[in-house]
Motif scaffolding. Structure first.
Motif, PDB file in Angstrom:
ATOM      1  N   LYS A   1      -8.668   5.227  -6.874  1.00 48.26           N
ATOM      2  CA  LYS A   1      -7.265   4.832  -6.797  1.00 48.26           C
ATOM      3  C   LYS A   1      -7.104   3.623  -5.878  1.00 48.26           C
ATOM      4  O   LYS A   1      -7.744   3.546  -4.825  1.00 48.26           O
TER       5      LYS A   1
ATOM      6  N   PHE B   1      -5.656   1.538  -2.902  1.00 50.08           N
ATOM      7  CA  PHE B   1      -4.949   1.924  -1.676  1.00 50.08           C
ATOM      8  C   PHE B   1      -4.326   0.726  -0.967  1.00 50.08           C
ATOM      9  O   PHE B   1      -3.634   0.908   0.041  1.00 50.08           O
TER      10      PHE B   1
ATOM     11  N   LYS C   1      -9.160   3.540   9.224  1.00 52.24           N
ATOM     12  CA  LYS C   1      -9.041   4.882   8.662  1.00 52.24           C
ATOM     13  C   LYS C   1      -7.904   5.615   9.368  1.00 52.24           C
ATOM     14  O   LYS C   1      -7.694   5.455  10.572  1.00 52.24           O
TER      15      LYS C   1
ATOM     16  N   ASN D   1     -11.558   8.861  -3.942  1.00 52.04           N
ATOM     17  CA  ASN D   1     -10.288   9.411  -4.435  1.00 52.04           C
ATOM     18  C   ASN D   1     -10.003   8.875  -5.838  1.00 52.04           C
ATOM     19  O   ASN D   1      -8.998   8.215  -6.083  1.00 52.04           O
TER      20      ASN D   1
ATOM     21  N   GLN E   1       0.829  -1.195   0.000  1.00 48.81           N
ATOM     22  CA  GLN E   1       0.000   0.000   0.000  1.00 48.81           C
ATOM     23  C   GLN E   1       0.868   1.251   0.000  1.00 48.81           C
ATOM     24  O   GLN E   1       2.000   1.234   0.491  1.00 48.81           O
TER      25      GLN E   1
ATOM     26  N   ASN F   1       0.864   7.504   1.800  1.00 47.73           N
ATOM     27  CA  ASN F   1      -0.094   8.574   2.059  1.00 47.73           C
ATOM     28  C   ASN F   1      -1.485   8.189   1.550  1.00 47.73           C
ATOM     29  O   ASN F   1      -1.907   8.559   0.458  1.00 47.73           O
ATOM     30  N   VAL F   2      -2.216   7.408   2.355  1.00 45.92           N
ATOM     31  CA  VAL F   2      -3.585   7.032   2.021  1.00 45.92           C
ATOM     32  C   VAL F   2      -4.458   7.218   3.260  1.00 45.92           C
ATOM     33  O   VAL F   2      -3.957   7.282   4.387  1.00 45.92           O
ATOM     34  N   ASN F   3      -5.769   7.295   3.041  1.00 48.63           N
ATOM     35  CA  ASN F   3      -6.695   7.530   4.151  1.00 48.63           C
ATOM     36  C   ASN F   3      -7.062   6.255   4.895  1.00 48.63           C
ATOM     37  O   ASN F   3      -7.699   6.313   5.939  1.00 48.63           O
ATOM     38  N   ARG F   4      -6.699   5.105   4.327  1.00 50.78           N
ATOM     39  CA  ARG F   4      -6.982   3.821   4.972  1.00 50.78           C
ATOM     40  C   ARG F   4      -5.739   2.952   4.963  1.00 50.78           C
ATOM     41  O   ARG F   4      -4.927   3.023   4.038  1.00 50.78           O
ATOM     42  N   LYS F   5      -5.638   2.111   5.965  1.00 50.06           N
ATOM     43  CA  LYS F   5      -4.557   1.140   6.037  1.00 50.06           C
ATOM     44  C   LYS F   5      -5.150  -0.262   6.151  1.00 50.06           C
ATOM     45  O   LYS F   5      -6.166  -0.466   6.837  1.00 50.06           O
TER      46      LYS F   5
ATOM     47  N   ASP G   1     -10.300   3.223  -3.563  1.00 52.31           N
ATOM     48  CA  ASP G   1     -10.975   4.296  -2.840  1.00 52.31           C
ATOM     49  C   ASP G   1     -11.868   5.058  -3.818  1.00 52.31           C
ATOM     50  O   ASP G   1     -11.369   5.800  -4.670  1.00 52.31           O
TER      51      ASP G   1
ATOM     52  N   GLY H   1      -2.400   4.761  -9.237  1.00 47.53           N
ATOM     53  CA  GLY H   1      -1.945   5.160  -7.913  1.00 47.53           C
ATOM     54  C   GLY H   1      -0.438   5.051  -7.766  1.00 47.53           C
ATOM     55  O   GLY H   1       0.266   4.517  -8.619  1.00 47.53           O
TER      56      GLY H   1
END
Length: 350
Positions: free
Chosen positions: A308, A310, A348, A305, A11, A14-18, A302, A264
């Motif tokens: 893309k 993630f 998140k 976004n 991954q 810099n993403v909003n979810r892990k 996502d 991405g």
């Protein structure tokens, strides 16, 4: 040999979810064809190549129930193939007195209703010489649909188990399918609408009130449970090397976009193009995520976004036949033909 518990998840930074590895369920003895979380996220059901439906506890990942261990034999005394090709939990509604019910469809043409926690078979339908590949419940649990080799999409009343409508094959300009059907999905915002797709490179949009297809969308080559609908948008996954993940408008059939599988930054590109057996929106958050899988990998996208990716689970030893999000949205399962379902947690990072 058991798979690695901590399988790699690739991954971007810099993403909003892990996404993190949570281990696996299964014993590798039979391929997993379909995985589904129950509506309360207590269990994960796995429909298997040997015909069994295995129920795992999400509390400790242990096998807690085993359904359909019996085998039917042909007159020639050879075991008939009864692969569990698709499973669906019945939605939990106030009108449902019996909880923990699921349906399974099989390659021998049977449809089974199960009460999971007692292990009892509640009802069985059977259609000779018609392997079934897909099924789905209406969002209110009052109907269910099945489809397979005979090109007919059948919708049944859940209470009576009688067919409400049979959507017929197409031909000579009439709407309908002309080859095997591998995915059927009700629209959660309108229980009269459902879609189906298969080898004929079409998605058929059906209306129970009309008793026929009201639209055909040409393009997607569907070879598994790769259709979903959210807010008037169809997600379609195809078994092909290019344009394998797309969005279409339900109302017009127009293609909205093709999702870049390798798009991405931070996720390495696939060594080989991934052709898809499974795709779906997340259930809990208006479809903010997509999970899709196929030949040896699965990816998370996502939708907020630009679709893309993630996260990705790559370099799997076998194909991904099925994927599922939990209802809470913080877990996902990746069911593979090697007999294991990989589990991940999703957080998140806002």
């Amino acid at each position: 040999m058991e798979p690695s518990v901590n399988f790699p998840v690739f991954q971007p930074i810099n993403v909003n979810r892990k996404v993190y590895s949570k281990g696996f369920v299964g014993d590798g003895s039979t391929g997993i064809q379909c995985v589904r979380f129950d509506p309360l996220d207590r269990f994960l059901a796995a429909g298997c190549e040997d015909g069994t439906i295995r129920i795992f506890s999400m509390r400790n990942s242990k096998l807690v129930y085993m359904l359909n261990q019996q085998r039917r034999e042909t007159q020639g005394n050879e075991e008939e193939k009864v692969t569990s090709t698709c499973i669906r939990w019945r939605p939990t509604t106030s009108s449902s007195k019996t909880k923990n019910v699921l349906i399974s469809v099989h390659a021998d043409g049977s449809v089974q209703h199960w009460h999971v926690t007692s292990g009892k078979s509640l009802h069985r339908l059977y259609s000779a010489n018609n392997p079934l590949y897909c099924a789905d419940f209406a969002p209110d649990g009052t109907k269910f649909a099945t489809a397979g080799r005979d090109l007919i999409v059948r919708v049944y009343d859940e209470t009576t188990k009688q067919a409400v409508v049979e959507f017929q094959p197409g031909g000579s300009g009439s709407p309908g399918h002309s080859n095997r059907i591998f995915s059927v999905k009700f629209y959660s915002q309108d229980p009269n609408i459902l879609i189906s797709g298969g080898w004929d490179n079409t998605i058929q949009v059906w209306d129970i009130r009309e008793g026929c297809a009201v639209r055909a969308i040409f393009g997607p080559h569907v070879c598994g449970d790769t259709l979903d609908i959210k807010d008037g948008v169809i997600l379609a996954g195809s078994w092909r090397e290019r344009e394998q993940l797309q969005n279409f408008y339900l109302g017009s059939g127009e293609c909205i976009c093709t999702i870049d599988w390798d798009g991405g930054v931070g996720i390495r590109r696939s060594a080989e193009p991934c052709k898809l057996y499974s795709a779906q929106y997340s259930k809990h958050d208006e479809g903010e995520m997509i999970l899709a899988g196929g030949s040896n990998e699965a990816r998370f996208f996502d939708t907020m976004n630009y679709n893309k990716p993630f996260a990705a689970v790559m370099d799997l030893p076998n194909s991904v036949f099925s994927t599922d999000f939990s209802y809470s949205g913080d877990m996902a399962a990746i069911g593979c033909s090697d007999g294991y379902a990989r589990l991940v947690t999703i957080t998140k990072t806002v």
